[in-house]
Scaffold this active site. Structure first.
Site, PDB file in Angstrom:
ATOM      1  N   GLY A 158       0.493   5.562   1.269  1.00 26.96           N
ATOM      2  CA  GLY A 158      -0.273   6.609   1.923  1.00 26.96           C
ATOM      3  C   GLY A 158       0.487   7.908   1.915  1.00 26.96           C
ATOM      4  O   GLY A 158       1.507   8.041   1.229  1.00 26.96           O
TER       5      GLY A 158
ATOM      6  N   GLY B  29       0.819  -1.208   0.000  1.00 26.56           N
ATOM      7  CA  GLY B  29       0.000   0.000   0.000  1.00 26.56           C
ATOM      8  C   GLY B  29       0.846   1.248   0.000  1.00 26.56           C
ATOM      9  O   GLY B  29       2.068   1.196   0.126  1.00 26.56           O
TER      10      GLY B  29
ATOM     11  N   ASP C 227      -7.688   9.516  12.873  1.00 29.47           N
ATOM     12  CA  ASP C 227      -8.001   8.998  11.534  1.00 29.47           C
ATOM     13  C   ASP C 227      -8.520   7.555  11.610  1.00 29.47           C
ATOM     14  O   ASP C 227      -8.096   6.691  10.847  1.00 29.47           O
ATOM     15  CB  ASP C 227      -6.767   9.077  10.626  1.00 29.47           C
TER      16      ASP C 227
ATOM     17  N   THR D 272       5.381   4.376   1.812  1.00 30.20           N
ATOM     18  CA  THR D 272       4.993   3.206   1.045  1.00 30.20           C
ATOM     19  C   THR D 272       5.201   1.983   1.921  1.00 30.20           C
ATOM     20  O   THR D 272       6.182   1.905   2.659  1.00 30.20           O
ATOM     21  CB  THR D 272       5.887   3.099  -0.213  1.00 30.20           C
ATOM     22  N   VAL D 273       4.284   1.017   1.839  1.00 24.12           N
ATOM     23  CA  VAL D 273       4.380  -0.184   2.656  1.00 24.12           C
ATOM     24  C   VAL D 273       4.668  -1.383   1.759  1.00 24.12           C
ATOM     25  O   VAL D 273       3.963  -1.620   0.778  1.00 24.12           O
ATOM     26  CB  VAL D 273       3.090  -0.422   3.468  1.00 24.12           C
TER      27      VAL D 273
ATOM     28  N   LYS E 108       7.235   0.040   6.326  1.00 24.60           N
ATOM     29  CA  LYS E 108       6.749   1.336   5.872  1.00 24.60           C
ATOM     30  C   LYS E 108       7.971   2.214   5.653  1.00 24.60           C
ATOM     31  O   LYS E 108       8.761   2.412   6.579  1.00 24.60           O
ATOM     32  CB  LYS E 108       5.818   1.926   6.933  1.00 24.60           C
TER      33      LYS E 108
ATOM     34  N   PHE F 167       2.242   9.145   4.255  1.00 25.32           N
ATOM     35  CA  PHE F 167       3.468   9.150   5.045  1.00 25.32           C
ATOM     36  C   PHE F 167       4.464   8.079   4.612  1.00 25.32           C
ATOM     37  O   PHE F 167       5.455   7.871   5.278  1.00 25.32           O
ATOM     38  CB  PHE F 167       3.136   8.984   6.533  1.00 25.32           C
TER      39      PHE F 167
END
Length: 196
Positions: free
Chosen positions: A5, A3, A128, A9-10, A30, A7
């Site tokens: 986001g 994934g 969140d 990349t995972v 991450k 903050f």
């Protein structure tokens, strides 16, 4: 890639079975460019503080590396092999035409609330909470039964609770608008009840 986001990349990572390691055989990493890593470093610090609750994603440490001449900051996390609650809801809707069955809602809700209680007891507000930030980890309590454990993840927007009377507030909205509490949008207020 698992994934991406705001903050980082995972990625899925495997440890070398021929070397002794304190890391699990499979984990999520991450990463972000070191020049942009200050927010991920802050998330790392928050996760260190919040460990010890079975409903918070596991944290195994952090490190940096250089790849193709560029420095990266990495945070090592528990791998959620079953994805996230948002994907589970969407898949169930696609398969059955409805959201999660009531039995699953009744199962997941108190466990997620226990994770939130832990966060709030450590004087943080997640800011969140949404289905995509609830990761699903499998654990077997015996050889025949697989249980799903929901774990709260993505602490990039988490904020320490403000002391009463303190008026400094974030200068921007924290969270995903469609999941935010009305008081967070209208008054820029982030308190434990905002996560609920």
């Amino acid at each position: 890639m698992l994934g991406q986001g705001n903050f980082g990349t995972v990625h899925l990572a495997f440890t070398d079975p021929t070397k002794t390691s304190s890391f699990p055989p499979i984990m999520a990493v991450k990463s972000t460019a070191y020049s942009e890593a200050s927010l991920l470093m802050k998330e790392n610090d928050k996760l260190i503080e919040l460990q010890g609750c079975p409903y918070i994603i596991g944290h195994y440490g952090d490190d940096d590396n250089i790849e193709d001449g560029r420095a990266y900051y990495n945070m090592f996390l528990e791998y959620a092999s079953l994805g996230n609650l948002g994907d589970r809801i969407k898949q169930h809707y696609t398969d059955c035409g409805i959201g999660l069955p009531e039995a699953e809602v009744r199962y997941f809700t108190p466990l997620i609330l226990k994770g939130l209680k832990h966060i709030h007891q450590h004087e943080y507000v997640h800011c969140d909470i949404k289905p995509d930030n609830i990761l699903l980890v499998s654990s077997s309590s015996d050889s025949s039964l697989i249980k799903i454990v929901p774990k709260i993840a993505d602490f990039g927007l988490a904020e320490r609770l403000k002391k009463e009377g303190k008026t400094d507030k974030p200068v921007y909205l924290r969270g995903t608008p469609s999941y935010m509490a009305s008081e967070s949008i209208s008054r820029n207020e982030y308190k434990p009840h905002s996560d609920i």
